[in-house]
Design a protein around this motif. Structure first.
Motif, short mmCIF file in Angstrom:
data_model
loop_
_atom_site.label_atom_id
_atom_site.label_comp_id
_atom_site.label_asym_id
_atom_site.label_seq_id
_atom_site.Cartn_x
_atom_site.Cartn_y
_atom_site.Cartn_z
N ALA A 61 -43.83 -28.44 -2.03
CA ALA A 61 -42.88 -28.66 -3.14
C ALA A 61 -41.46 -28.91 -2.62
CB ALA A 61 -42.89 -27.45 -4.06
N ALA A 62 -41.11 -28.33 -1.48
CA ALA A 62 -39.74 -28.48 -0.97
C ALA A 62 -39.55 -29.75 -0.13
CB ALA A 62 -39.40 -27.26 -0.12
N SER A 63 -40.62 -30.48 0.13
CA SER A 63 -40.53 -31.63 1.04
C SER A 63 -39.79 -32.80 0.40
CB SER A 63 -41.95 -32.08 1.42
OG SER A 63 -41.89 -33.33 2.05
N PRO A 64 -38.95 -33.47 1.18
CA PRO A 64 -38.27 -34.68 0.68
C PRO A 64 -39.25 -35.84 0.43
CG PRO A 64 -37.73 -34.29 3.00
CD PRO A 64 -38.52 -33.10 2.55
N LEU A 102 -37.48 -19.78 -36.11
CA LEU A 102 -38.18 -20.32 -34.94
C LEU A 102 -37.19 -20.56 -33.79
CD1 LEU A 102 -40.69 -22.80 -36.66
CD2 LEU A 102 -41.22 -20.63 -35.55
N ASP A 103 -36.00 -21.04 -34.13
CA ASP A 103 -34.98 -21.26 -33.10
C ASP A 103 -34.63 -19.96 -32.37
OD1 ASP A 103 -34.50 -23.96 -33.15
OD2 ASP A 103 -32.91 -23.85 -34.66
N ALA A 104 -34.76 -18.83 -33.09
CA ALA A 104 -34.36 -17.54 -32.50
C ALA A 104 -35.39 -16.99 -31.52
CB ALA A 104 -34.11 -16.53 -33.62
N LEU A 105 -36.60 -17.57 -31.50
CA LEU A 105 -37.68 -16.95 -30.71
C LEU A 105 -37.40 -16.96 -29.21
CD1 LEU A 105 -40.97 -18.10 -32.47
CD2 LEU A 105 -39.61 -16.04 -32.78
N GLU A 106 -36.80 -18.03 -28.72
CA GLU A 106 -36.60 -18.11 -27.26
C GLU A 106 -35.66 -17.01 -26.78
OE1 GLU A 106 -36.15 -21.68 -24.12
OE2 GLU A 106 -34.52 -21.52 -25.55
N GLU A 107 -34.65 -16.71 -27.61
CA GLU A 107 -33.71 -15.66 -27.21
C GLU A 107 -34.41 -14.30 -27.13
OE1 GLU A 107 -29.83 -15.06 -29.16
OE2 GLU A 107 -29.75 -17.26 -29.07
N GLN A 108 -35.35 -14.08 -28.07
CA GLN A 108 -36.09 -12.81 -28.04
C GLN A 108 -36.96 -12.72 -26.80
OE1 GLN A 108 -38.37 -12.95 -31.64
NE2 GLN A 108 -36.55 -13.04 -32.93
N GLN A 109 -37.65 -13.82 -26.51
CA GLN A 109 -38.54 -13.83 -25.34
C GLN A 109 -38.87 -15.27 -24.96
OE1 GLN A 109 -42.48 -12.23 -25.91
NE2 GLN A 109 -43.08 -13.04 -23.92
N GLN A 110 -38.34 -15.66 -23.79
CA GLN A 110 -38.68 -17.02 -23.33
C GLN A 110 -40.08 -16.97 -22.72
OE1 GLN A 110 -36.96 -19.04 -19.79
NE2 GLN A 110 -35.98 -20.37 -21.30
N GLN A 111 -40.87 -17.99 -23.02
CA GLN A 111 -42.26 -18.00 -22.52
C GLN A 111 -42.66 -19.44 -22.21
OE1 GLN A 111 -44.76 -15.15 -22.75
NE2 GLN A 111 -45.84 -16.55 -21.39
N LYS A 112 -43.09 -19.64 -20.97
CA LYS A 112 -43.60 -20.95 -20.57
C LYS A 112 -45.10 -20.82 -20.43
CE LYS A 112 -42.11 -24.71 -17.58
NZ LYS A 112 -43.30 -25.45 -17.97
N TYR A 113 -45.85 -21.78 -20.96
CA TYR A 113 -47.31 -21.68 -20.92
C TYR A 113 -47.93 -22.63 -19.89
CZ TYR A 113 -46.59 -19.14 -25.26
OH TYR A 113 -46.16 -18.23 -26.19
N CYS A 114 -47.17 -23.66 -19.50
CA CYS A 114 -47.73 -24.63 -18.55
C CYS A 114 -47.03 -24.52 -17.20
CB CYS A 114 -47.59 -26.04 -19.11
SG CYS A 114 -48.89 -26.44 -20.26
N TRP A 115 -47.39 -25.42 -16.32
CA TRP A 115 -46.85 -25.42 -14.96
C TRP A 115 -45.35 -25.69 -14.96
CZ3 TRP A 115 -51.63 -27.41 -16.21
CH2 TRP A 115 -51.59 -28.63 -16.91
N ASP A 116 -44.71 -25.24 -13.86
CA ASP A 116 -43.25 -25.27 -13.78
C ASP A 116 -42.78 -26.25 -12.70
OD1 ASP A 116 -40.59 -24.78 -13.62
OD2 ASP A 116 -40.76 -22.62 -13.27
N PRO A 117 -42.10 -27.32 -13.09
CA PRO A 117 -41.68 -28.33 -12.10
C PRO A 117 -40.35 -28.01 -11.42
CG PRO A 117 -41.18 -29.10 -14.31
CD PRO A 117 -41.79 -27.73 -14.46
N SER A 118 -39.73 -26.86 -11.74
CA SER A 118 -38.36 -26.63 -11.23
C SER A 118 -38.32 -26.51 -9.70
CB SER A 118 -37.75 -25.39 -11.88
OG SER A 118 -38.53 -24.26 -11.59
N GLY A 119 -39.44 -26.13 -9.08
CA GLY A 119 -39.44 -25.96 -7.63
C GLY A 119 -39.67 -27.26 -6.86
N ILE A 120 -39.92 -28.36 -7.56
CA ILE A 120 -40.20 -29.62 -6.85
C ILE A 120 -38.89 -30.27 -6.41
CG2 ILE A 120 -41.27 -31.90 -6.98
CD1 ILE A 120 -43.35 -29.80 -7.41
N ALA A 121 -38.74 -30.46 -5.09
CA ALA A 121 -37.50 -31.05 -4.57
C ALA A 121 -37.37 -32.49 -5.03
CB ALA A 121 -37.53 -31.00 -3.05
#
Ligand SMILES: NC(=O)c1ccc[n+]([C@@H]2O[C@H](COP(=O)([O-])OP(=O)(O)OC[C@H]3O[C@@H](n4cnc5c(N)ncnc54)[C@H](OP(=O)(O)O)[C@@H]3O)[C@@H](O)[C@H]2O)c1
Length: 287
Positions: A117-120, A268-287
């Motif tokens: 994931a960290a590779s250029p 519904l807008d207020a739900l994320e503040e109460q508890q953020q929840q991701k159900y699928c894969w997370d691309p934030s670590g991909i360089a």
């Protein structure tokens, strides 16, 4: 206010705001789901090479007798198909299996399978993939091109070299993972957002907070979550293999409900503040 039925894309194309999701749907189940969806008024089908159902979707589309120009097909180049040669072969295979042109082709994921994931190398290869999509777009085989699971950093990089700008970013987006910054970035750059996993891969449907919100509206949890996405300006991709559920989420059914009340939308807008929840894969670590 009626919700917009389509989302404008470059070249005068209009993407139906509600598309049928087909992740994990194969074989006859895929033919049936797409056939029921088309009969219920869906005109947008979301697939991907990695779903391995493009052939069945092509079959269902042809069997429907609906003129091709009334339909909108999205597919995706998988992380296993990044880079010039593989992406070219991937697009050719998707076009062949579907048996028709593709309205929207996406780079499915900013990363490359089997590359750290960290590779250029990820950035170098997704750039090659983008060049392939640009070329096929110019030839008219892909009417519009875009990306999926791109974070702001990936989009900034892409916008720095794109000759054809991405028209769409398809990302996980629902009340417990709202993607506010990403949506604002996309809006500022004229990139349409298509929300996936509106139901949190079904887990959000039974969320007590969602249930409480929808009880007052007299609609189903699925409809509430889809209306939330549409009201936030996104396209949505409900997925089901059951006919009654496909019909429950059909574009005309949703349009007939109108907008969520301001109270339901706020809850519904207020739900994320109460508890953020991701159900699928997370691309934030991909360089
Ligand atoms: N680009 C990407 O990386 C990416 C990632 C994920 C998803 N997607 C796209 O987005 C689509 C939707 O996302 P998703 O498949 O993750 O999940 P989703 O739409 O959030 O949830 C689908 C699940 O909810 C169930 N369901 C559907 N309607 C229901 C209803 N009315 N009542 C109760 N349960 C219901 C379905 O079961 P049944 O089928 O048994 O009804 C299925 O298990 C995908 O199919 C795919 O096209 C794209």
């Amino acid at each position: 206010m009626p919700l917009p039925a389509t989302i404008p894309l470059p070249g005068g194309l209009a993407m139906p705001a509600v598309g049928l999701g087909t992740f994990r749907v194969r074989g006859q189940e895929a033919v049936d789901a797409v056939s029921w969806a088309l009969a219920a008024g869906y005109r947008h089908i979301d697939t991907a090479s990695i779903y391995k159902n493009e052939e069945e979707i092509g079959t269902a589309i042809r069997a429907s007798g609906i003129p091709r120009e009334q339909l909108f097909i999205t597919s995706k180049v998988s992380p296993y198909q990044q880079g010039t040669e593989a992406a070219t072969a991937a697009c050719e295979a998707s076009l062949r299996l579907l048996g028709t042109h593709i309205d929207l082709m996406l780079v499915h994921w900013p990363g490359v399978a089997k590359v750290d994931a960290a590779s250029p190398d990820n950035a170098a290869m997704r750039r090659q993939t983008w060049r392939v999509l640009e070329q096929l777009h110019r030839r008219g085989q892909l009417r519009v091109i875009g990306v999926s699971n791109y974070e702001i950093k990936h989009l900034e990089e892409l916008l720095g070299y794109a000759e054809v700008k991405p028209a769409v970013n398809q990302v996980e987006c629902h009340p417990r993972y709202q993607q506010r910054d990403l949506r604002a970035f996309c809006q500022a750059h004229g990139i349409a957002v298509v929300a996936y996993s509106s139901f949190g891969s079904s887990q959000l449907l039974s969320d007590p907070a969602v249930q409480a919100v929808v009880a007052a509206e007299g609609i189903t949890p699925a409809q509430a979550l889809l209306l939330w996405g549409l009201q936030r300006g996104c396209g949505v991709l409900p997925k089901s293999v059951r006919r009654e559920r496909i019909e429950e989420a059909a574009p005309a059914r949703l349009a007939g409900l109108g907008e969520l009340s301001p109270e339901a939308l706020a809850a519904l807008d207020a739900l994320e503040e109460q508890q953020q929840q991701k159900y699928c894969w997370d691309p934030s670590g991909i360089a």
